[in-house]
Write a protein that holds these residues in place. Structure first.
Motif, PDB file in Angstrom:
ATOM      1  N   CYS A 108       0.824  -1.225   0.000  1.00  0.00           N
ATOM      2  CA  CYS A 108       0.000   0.000   0.000  1.00  0.00           C
ATOM      3  C   CYS A 108       0.848   1.260   0.000  1.00  0.00           C
ATOM      4  CB  CYS A 108      -0.943  -0.001   1.197  1.00  0.00           C
ATOM      5  SG  CYS A 108      -2.171  -1.310   1.202  1.00  0.00           S
ATOM      6  N   ILE A 112      -4.622   2.809  -1.240  1.00  0.00           N
ATOM      7  CA  ILE A 112      -5.563   1.784  -1.697  1.00  0.00           C
ATOM      8  C   ILE A 112      -5.690   1.820  -3.217  1.00  0.00           C
ATOM      9  CG2 ILE A 112      -7.948   0.974  -1.555  1.00  0.00           C
ATOM     10  CD1 ILE A 112      -6.166   0.624   0.982  1.00  0.00           C
ATOM     11  N   ASP A 134      -9.848  -6.638  -1.097  1.00  0.00           N
ATOM     12  CA  ASP A 134     -10.736  -5.534  -0.747  1.00  0.00           C
ATOM     13  C   ASP A 134     -11.222  -5.609   0.696  1.00  0.00           C
ATOM     14  OD1 ASP A 134     -10.494  -4.346  -3.187  1.00  0.00           O
ATOM     15  OD2 ASP A 134     -12.295  -5.260  -4.039  1.00  0.00           O
ATOM     16  N   ARG A 177     -11.996  -3.142   5.026  1.00  0.00           N
ATOM     17  CA  ARG A 177     -11.009  -2.191   4.499  1.00  0.00           C
ATOM     18  C   ARG A 177     -10.039  -2.924   3.579  1.00  0.00           C
ATOM     19  NH1 ARG A 177      -9.401  -0.827   8.915  1.00  0.00           N
ATOM     20  NH2 ARG A 177      -7.647  -2.273   9.129  1.00  0.00           N
ATOM     21  N   PRO A 178      -9.791  -2.420   2.372  1.00  0.00           N
ATOM     22  CA  PRO A 178      -8.785  -3.039   1.501  1.00  0.00           C
ATOM     23  C   PRO A 178      -7.393  -2.972   2.132  1.00  0.00           C
ATOM     24  CG  PRO A 178     -10.203  -1.542   0.266  1.00  0.00           C
ATOM     25  CD  PRO A 178     -10.484  -1.290   1.709  1.00  0.00           C
ATOM     26  N   GLY A 179      -6.586  -3.983   1.868  1.00  0.00           N
ATOM     27  CA  GLY A 179      -5.231  -3.983   2.402  1.00  0.00           C
ATOM     28  C   GLY A 179      -4.581  -5.346   2.297  1.00  0.00           C
TER      29      GLY A 179
END
Length: 436
Positions: A108, A112, A134, A177-179
């Protein structure tokens, strides 16, 4: 006299197949033009990779076209802001890699938007990837590859990541949360009673008796001063469930684990990582493929299955990444509005050996060719690889098969790192070799 049954070598059943795995690929330069007989070090390396049934690599960069990118640098980065053009990724795939791990501390760097743009590039090229998503469930799930030797599953995770990079879990009323698929390393600073009393009083005087804990370093009274580390049990349980699930749907399960702890210069493997990697094997993983500290750590074979605690760097194009965000210039006290990328790299090279990765160990690694019968490893050949540290930046960091003297030194270092795990690796015929 020993009984005949005890003297007979254990029979190994199952289909025969081969695997290779590479560590960190920090790509940035095109390499396909080197894949020709006139460049035997690179050309023969590519032939080796393409000769195996399954090839895995850790993609430690974002990949997108900067000219059309509509995002911006993340507020936190994994050390520096890494990005590569899609053509460099295509060249990495051309080398022969099938599976791309993305669970690492640079996923990241570009926010994002960069994370999702990289996924679109990989998907557009038809390259299977894991370790980001995602939401946490997507980031932790295995990706599958159907091959002539069976169905392969790969999971990817990282224990090293900025807090904002970790994917969040979904709820019925809140989106995830995307990551990255983060496995949290928890820390406690144990102090002798006198020192503990002083520091505990100091943090209380600040009005926050948990001040150190907010920095993931909770204070505790002990008999000596030391830092204790362990993995968050909920994260471990989550990963092991995913491995067991993947093993139900695949013939081969690979786990890519990215770990810098305790620090890049340290070659000793943390005890908690040994426990975790073995638990992954016990849960159904065929191999644990570690990377992170940018240099080799040791390996072992647990229950007939290999664990690599770090495969080191495989591509290290860290001196040619452009552009460089303003925050990165500030790290080196350079003016972010007038400095050029070349100024940044020159200042970084002069800063310190640690920051500059000046040690040769960061530019030397091994390409293991593993032979399996079923899910049990029956032999490994280690091909020494060097990353051309002495060349100019435009050619530095690209892998090539090492010459004999360099190769023997690399294998000797890896053998010494692996000795505490009961692995005897010998130099024979210009290669490192391990046999059960």
């Amino acid at each position: 006299m020993a009984r005949a049954g005890l003297m007979r070598k254990k029979a190994v059943a199952g289909p025969q197949w081969t695997l290779t795995a590479a560590g960190d690929a920090i790509i940035g330069l095109r390499t396909r033009h080197l894949d020709r007989p006139e460049e035997p070090g690179f050309h023969d390396l590519c032939r080796l990779i393409r000769s195996v049934d399954v090839a895995s690599v850790n993609l430690e960069t974002n990949v997108f076209d900067m000219a059309s990118f509509r995002g911006w640098p993340g507020a936190e980065r994994g050390g520096s802001y890494l990005v590569a053009p899609p053509a460099a990724l295509a060249d990495l795939a051309h080398m022969g890699f099938h599976l791309f791990a993305r669970g690492n501390n640079h996923a990241c760097d570009w926010g994002i938007e960069g994370l999702q743009a990289t996924a679109r590039v990989l998907d557009g090229m038809g390259l299977p990837h894991a370790g980001c998503g995602d939401h946490l469930s997507a980031a932790g799930r295995a990706v599958y590859l159907d091959t002539a030797v069976g169905r392969v599953a790969m999971l990817s995770l990282t224990t090293t990541y900025p807090a904002s990079h970790r994917a969040g879990a979904q709820r019925g009323d809140v989106a995830g949360r995307p990551g990255v698929n983060g496995v949290k390393v928890k820390r406690r600073l144990e102090l002798d009673p006198a020192t503990y009393k002083v520091l505990a009083a100091a943090q209380s005087a600040q009005g926050n008796p948990r001040l150190f804990e907010t920095a993931n370093l909770a204070l505790a009274e002990g008999t000596e001063t030391r830092i204790v580390e362990w993995l968050e049990p909920r994260d471990v349980d989550r990963v092991l469930r995913e491995i067991r699930n993947a093993a139900a749907f695949a013939d081969i399960v690979l786990v890519n684990g990215h770990t810098h702890e305790p620090a890049n210069p340290v070659t000793r493997t943390p005890d908690w990582l040994v426990t975790f990697a073995r638990a992954c094997i016990d849960a159904g993983a065929t191999a644990y493929l570690g990377h992170g500290p940018h240099q080799l750590r040791g390996m072992e074979v647990h229950a007939g299955r290999p664990i690599f605690y770090s495969l080191g760097n495989f591509v290290f194009h860290r001196d040619t990444t452009e552009p460089v965000p303003a925050e990165q210039y500030e790290v080196l006290d350079l003016p972010g509005d007038t400095s050029m990328p070349a100024d940044y790299y020159a200042a970084r090279a002069a800063k310190s050996a640690t920051l500059n990765f000046a040690d040769a160990a960061y530019y030397e690694t091994l390409l293991p060719i593993l032979r399996f019968a079923g899910t049990e490893v029956v032999g490994i050949d280690f091909h020494p690889v060097e990353l051309s540290q002495a060349l100019r930046a435009a050619r530095r960091g690209t892998p090539r098969l090492a010459d004999k003297a360099t190769g023997e030194r690399i294998v000797a270092r890896f053998a010494e790192l692996s000795r505490p795990f009961g692995c005897a690796i010998a130099w024979k015929g210009g290669l490192g070799r391990w046999q059960p």
